[in-house]
Design a protein around this motif. Sequence first.
Motif, PDB file in Angstrom:
ATOM      1  N   TRP A 110     -24.514  -1.481  30.045  1.00 37.04           N
ATOM      2  CA  TRP A 110     -23.732  -0.426  29.501  1.00 37.04           C
ATOM      3  C   TRP A 110     -24.022   0.747  30.329  1.00 37.04           C
ATOM      4  O   TRP A 110     -23.216   1.755  30.518  1.00 37.04           O
ATOM      5  CB  TRP A 110     -24.032  -0.026  27.911  1.00 37.04           C
ATOM      6  CG  TRP A 110     -23.210   0.957  27.412  1.00 37.04           C
ATOM      7  CD1 TRP A 110     -21.971   0.829  27.029  1.00 37.04           C
ATOM      8  CD2 TRP A 110     -23.909   2.546  27.302  1.00 37.04           C
ATOM      9  NE1 TRP A 110     -21.864   2.464  26.465  1.00 37.04           N
ATOM     10  CE2 TRP A 110     -22.893   3.074  26.727  1.00 37.04           C
ATOM     11  CE3 TRP A 110     -24.818   3.042  27.715  1.00 37.04           C
ATOM     12  CZ2 TRP A 110     -22.991   4.382  26.281  1.00 37.04           C
ATOM     13  CZ3 TRP A 110     -25.205   4.378  27.263  1.00 37.04           C
ATOM     14  CH2 TRP A 110     -24.060   5.008  26.608  1.00 37.04           C
ATOM     15  N   GLY A 111     -25.354   1.195  30.713  1.00 39.97           N
ATOM     16  CA  GLY A 111     -25.619   2.220  31.321  1.00 39.97           C
ATOM     17  C   GLY A 111     -27.031   2.448  31.710  1.00 39.97           C
ATOM     18  O   GLY A 111     -27.954   1.640  31.697  1.00 39.97           O
ATOM     19  N   SER A 112     -27.123   3.627  32.393  1.00 39.29           N
ATOM     20  CA  SER A 112     -28.530   3.953  32.925  1.00 39.29           C
ATOM     21  C   SER A 112     -29.045   5.238  32.162  1.00 39.29           C
ATOM     22  O   SER A 112     -28.183   6.160  32.239  1.00 39.29           O
ATOM     23  CB  SER A 112     -28.987   4.186  34.361  1.00 39.29           C
ATOM     24  OG  SER A 112     -30.168   4.388  34.482  1.00 39.29           O
ATOM     25  N   SER A 139     -20.814   4.358  34.266  1.00 35.16           N
ATOM     26  CA  SER A 139     -19.832   3.746  35.474  1.00 35.16           C
ATOM     27  C   SER A 139     -20.898   3.199  36.486  1.00 35.16           C
ATOM     28  O   SER A 139     -21.917   3.588  37.118  1.00 35.16           O
ATOM     29  CB  SER A 139     -19.095   4.961  35.983  1.00 35.16           C
ATOM     30  OG  SER A 139     -19.642   6.041  36.488  1.00 35.16           O
ATOM     31  N   ASP A 140     -20.163   1.992  36.934  1.00 34.49           N
ATOM     32  CA  ASP A 140     -20.930   1.006  37.721  1.00 34.49           C
ATOM     33  C   ASP A 140     -21.078   1.821  39.280  1.00 34.49           C
ATOM     34  O   ASP A 140     -20.275   2.444  39.763  1.00 34.49           O
ATOM     35  CB  ASP A 140     -20.408  -0.240  38.232  1.00 34.49           C
ATOM     36  CG  ASP A 140     -20.399  -1.088  36.983  1.00 34.49           C
ATOM     37  OD1 ASP A 140     -21.264  -0.620  36.095  1.00 34.49           O
ATOM     38  OD2 ASP A 140     -19.826  -2.276  36.915  1.00 34.49           O
ATOM     39  N   ASN A 141     -22.253   1.453  40.016  1.00 35.90           N
ATOM     40  CA  ASN A 141     -22.591   1.731  41.007  1.00 35.90           C
ATOM     41  C   ASN A 141     -22.444   3.518  41.497  1.00 35.90           C
ATOM     42  O   ASN A 141     -21.816   3.904  42.365  1.00 35.90           O
ATOM     43  CB  ASN A 141     -21.715   1.020  42.227  1.00 35.90           C
ATOM     44  CG  ASN A 141     -22.115  -0.324  42.197  1.00 35.90           C
ATOM     45  OD1 ASN A 141     -23.305  -0.861  42.167  1.00 35.90           O
ATOM     46  ND2 ASN A 141     -21.097  -1.254  42.215  1.00 35.90           N
ATOM     47  N   THR A 142     -22.798   4.192  40.464  1.00 35.03           N
ATOM     48  CA  THR A 142     -22.719   5.548  40.513  1.00 35.03           C
ATOM     49  C   THR A 142     -24.029   6.219  40.452  1.00 35.03           C
ATOM     50  O   THR A 142     -24.987   5.819  39.782  1.00 35.03           O
ATOM     51  CB  THR A 142     -21.714   6.154  39.563  1.00 35.03           C
ATOM     52  OG1 THR A 142     -22.014   5.710  38.161  1.00 35.03           O
ATOM     53  CG2 THR A 142     -20.290   5.581  39.852  1.00 35.03           C
ATOM     54  N   THR A 143     -24.126   7.651  40.991  1.00 33.49           N
ATOM     55  CA  THR A 143     -25.317   8.461  40.795  1.00 33.49           C
ATOM     56  C   THR A 143     -24.869   9.750  40.567  1.00 33.49           C
ATOM     57  O   THR A 143     -24.044  10.431  41.171  1.00 33.49           O
ATOM     58  CB  THR A 143     -25.904   8.443  42.133  1.00 33.49           C
ATOM     59  OG1 THR A 143     -26.403   7.167  42.562  1.00 33.49           O
ATOM     60  CG2 THR A 143     -27.075   9.314  42.073  1.00 33.49           C
ATOM     61  N   VAL A 144     -25.492  10.336  39.567  1.00 33.71           N
ATOM     62  CA  VAL A 144     -25.185  11.873  39.000  1.00 33.71           C
ATOM     63  C   VAL A 144     -26.473  12.460  39.155  1.00 33.71           C
ATOM     64  O   VAL A 144     -27.596  12.070  38.928  1.00 33.71           O
ATOM     65  CB  VAL A 144     -24.805  11.813  37.705  1.00 33.71           C
ATOM     66  CG1 VAL A 144     -23.183  11.126  37.651  1.00 33.71           C
ATOM     67  CG2 VAL A 144     -25.385  11.142  36.554  1.00 33.71           C
ATOM     68  N   HIS A 145     -26.309  14.013  39.271  1.00 35.50           N
ATOM     69  CA  HIS A 145     -27.330  14.883  39.255  1.00 35.50           C
ATOM     70  C   HIS A 145     -27.114  15.641  37.915  1.00 35.50           C
ATOM     71  O   HIS A 145     -26.113  16.312  37.821  1.00 35.50           O
ATOM     72  CB  HIS A 145     -27.603  15.854  40.593  1.00 35.50           C
ATOM     73  CG  HIS A 145     -27.710  14.986  41.729  1.00 35.50           C
ATOM     74  ND1 HIS A 145     -27.520  15.341  43.049  1.00 35.50           N
ATOM     75  CD2 HIS A 145     -28.281  13.731  41.988  1.00 35.50           C
ATOM     76  CE1 HIS A 145     -27.711  14.603  43.894  1.00 35.50           C
ATOM     77  NE2 HIS A 145     -28.276  13.372  43.523  1.00 35.50           N
ATOM     78  N   VAL A 158     -16.640  13.288  32.632  1.00 35.11           N
ATOM     79  CA  VAL A 158     -16.468  12.924  34.080  1.00 35.11           C
ATOM     80  C   VAL A 158     -17.026  13.916  35.090  1.00 35.11           C
ATOM     81  O   VAL A 158     -16.381  14.806  35.048  1.00 35.11           O
ATOM     82  CB  VAL A 158     -15.023  12.433  34.249  1.00 35.11           C
ATOM     83  CG1 VAL A 158     -14.524  11.899  35.482  1.00 35.11           C
ATOM     84  CG2 VAL A 158     -14.488  11.466  33.206  1.00 35.11           C
ATOM     85  N   ALA A 159     -17.898  13.315  35.781  1.00 31.75           N
ATOM     86  CA  ALA A 159     -18.355  14.442  36.746  1.00 31.75           C
ATOM     87  C   ALA A 159     -17.513  14.833  37.953  1.00 31.75           C
ATOM     88  O   ALA A 159     -16.520  14.001  38.454  1.00 31.75           O
ATOM     89  CB  ALA A 159     -19.718  13.713  37.377  1.00 31.75           C
ATOM     90  N   GLU A 160     -17.720  15.815  38.494  1.00 30.65           N
ATOM     91  CA  GLU A 160     -17.073  16.285  39.903  1.00 30.65           C
ATOM     92  C   GLU A 160     -17.899  16.272  40.860  1.00 30.65           C
ATOM     93  O   GLU A 160     -19.089  16.615  40.712  1.00 30.65           O
ATOM     94  CB  GLU A 160     -16.440  17.788  39.449  1.00 30.65           C
ATOM     95  CG  GLU A 160     -15.301  17.496  38.558  1.00 30.65           C
ATOM     96  CD  GLU A 160     -14.561  19.043  38.327  1.00 30.65           C
ATOM     97  OE1 GLU A 160     -14.884  20.003  38.880  1.00 30.65           O
ATOM     98  OE2 GLU A 160     -13.839  19.158  37.240  1.00 30.65           O
ATOM     99  N   PRO A 161     -17.630  16.333  42.313  1.00 22.06           N
ATOM    100  CA  PRO A 161     -18.681  16.432  43.151  1.00 22.06           C
ATOM    101  C   PRO A 161     -19.080  17.944  43.555  1.00 22.06           C
ATOM    102  O   PRO A 161     -19.146  18.270  44.875  1.00 22.06           O
ATOM    103  CB  PRO A 161     -17.889  15.923  44.377  1.00 22.06           C
ATOM    104  CG  PRO A 161     -16.466  16.400  44.135  1.00 22.06           C
ATOM    105  CD  PRO A 161     -16.377  16.129  42.559  1.00 22.06           C
ATOM    106  N   GLY A 220     -15.699  11.601  39.629  1.00 17.86           N
ATOM    107  CA  GLY A 220     -15.484  10.445  38.836  1.00 17.86           C
ATOM    108  C   GLY A 220     -16.384   9.564  38.222  1.00 17.86           C
ATOM    109  O   GLY A 220     -16.025   8.739  37.210  1.00 17.86           O
ATOM    110  N   GLU A 221     -17.781   9.880  38.155  1.00 13.71           N
ATOM    111  CA  GLU A 221     -18.707   9.273  37.515  1.00 13.71           C
ATOM    112  C   GLU A 221     -18.771   9.724  35.821  1.00 13.71           C
ATOM    113  O   GLU A 221     -18.349  11.062  35.726  1.00 13.71           O
ATOM    114  CB  GLU A 221     -20.013   9.758  37.995  1.00 13.71           C
ATOM    115  CG  GLU A 221     -20.283   9.319  39.459  1.00 13.71           C
ATOM    116  CD  GLU A 221     -19.811  10.593  40.286  1.00 13.71           C
ATOM    117  OE1 GLU A 221     -20.168  10.405  41.640  1.00 13.71           O
ATOM    118  OE2 GLU A 221     -19.195  11.337  39.892  1.00 13.71           O
ATOM    119  N   ARG A 222     -18.859   8.747  35.124  1.00 16.97           N
ATOM    120  CA  ARG A 222     -18.879   8.827  33.513  1.00 16.97           C
ATOM    121  C   ARG A 222     -20.287   8.897  33.152  1.00 16.97           C
ATOM    122  O   ARG A 222     -21.041   8.155  33.423  1.00 16.97           O
ATOM    123  CB  ARG A 222     -17.949   7.650  33.067  1.00 16.97           C
ATOM    124  CG  ARG A 222     -16.557   7.640  33.564  1.00 16.97           C
ATOM    125  CD  ARG A 222     -15.837   6.731  32.733  1.00 16.97           C
ATOM    126  NE  ARG A 222     -14.337   6.971  32.641  1.00 16.97           N
ATOM    127  CZ  ARG A 222     -13.511   7.504  32.438  1.00 16.97           C
ATOM    128  NH1 ARG A 222     -14.018   8.339  31.290  1.00 16.97           N
ATOM    129  NH2 ARG A 222     -12.287   7.492  32.852  1.00 16.97           N
TER     130      ARG A 222
END
Length: 336
Positions: free
Chosen positions: A83-85, A156-162, A127-130, A112-114
């Motif tokens: 489901w998530g991290s 969302s799969d294979n995604t990194t957010v700050h 939904v994240a923006e760059p 596009g990261e959720r």
Amino acid sequence: MRAGNALRKPWWLGVLALGLHPGCGGSDPPSIGPNLVQNGSFESGLSGWWNATDAKEGTASASGEAADFGTFGLVLYKGTGGWGSMVGQETTPHRAGQTFQVQARLKGTVGGERVTFSFHGQGFEVVAEPRWRTVKQLLLLPDSSENVTALVSVTSDNTTVHLDEVSFALAEVARGDADKEEDNLLGNGSFESGLGLWNFWTDASVKEDAGTATTSPDAGRSGYAGLVLSKGPTGGGVSVKQPLPDPLAEREAYRVEADIRGTLGSEGVNLCLQINREPWSGPCIFVTATTDWQHVSETLSIDPELIDERVGLMVSLSSEGTAMVDDVIVKRTKAR
């Protein structure tokens, strides 16, 4: 306005944003208390936070590259599956009916990261923006609890957010007329706590025409804020819905009230007691909005096939335009 068959459509939780128009809400804005989470700026690494994942290679760490303010910020990564991290921490107990503001600075590495924020079972997805931006939303917690967890998750799969400057804080909000109404079956019927307890849905097929829902002081008939629904030329509608606490019983009827106005003066607004499953049917009030506030009040009787069904009150906009709704009230009455 007239009563009739319900709109037959599903509904689910979504994300919101929108433009505003003049209204007449006159109360003070929410008063926000101190941050309830420790180390929300991650200057002390992950001190105070725990992290967990059910995904392959999910990680959480503090890093200088993730800092929007100060020296460090949170890097949250999700691999594949699961489901998530997430990161989380326990906060102080709360009473039933209290409102909290969740706020953070957020940036995706590509966009596009959720990301999901949740607090004792209530939450929202963005939904994240760059680029760095502030995300903020009010959450109304209907039940009391001695053990309340603040959670931030990337799903969302294979995604990194700050993330940086994460805050969960008590908010003192105004009370509109619907919130003061005795025996109202709806919580947050005056939308003073944002869309707390309401679920959002739209079926717009074109992104630019996506139906949106938010709250704004410009839409407040009483209290501080009211609901704003907006819809482009595609799709069948945009709606918010709140489940009623008990199933429908035989010989029941419900008095449904709301204050409504539109920016065009021709928007179609629907107030429906709708089953919480397919075929999404139930009795409705259909209203053509005007540019002035109008008070809608009508009794909806329950058909025999709806007895013992779980339903919710759905407020929807079915035509192009923008409509404002405030002080939604649902009361159980004697059947006609």
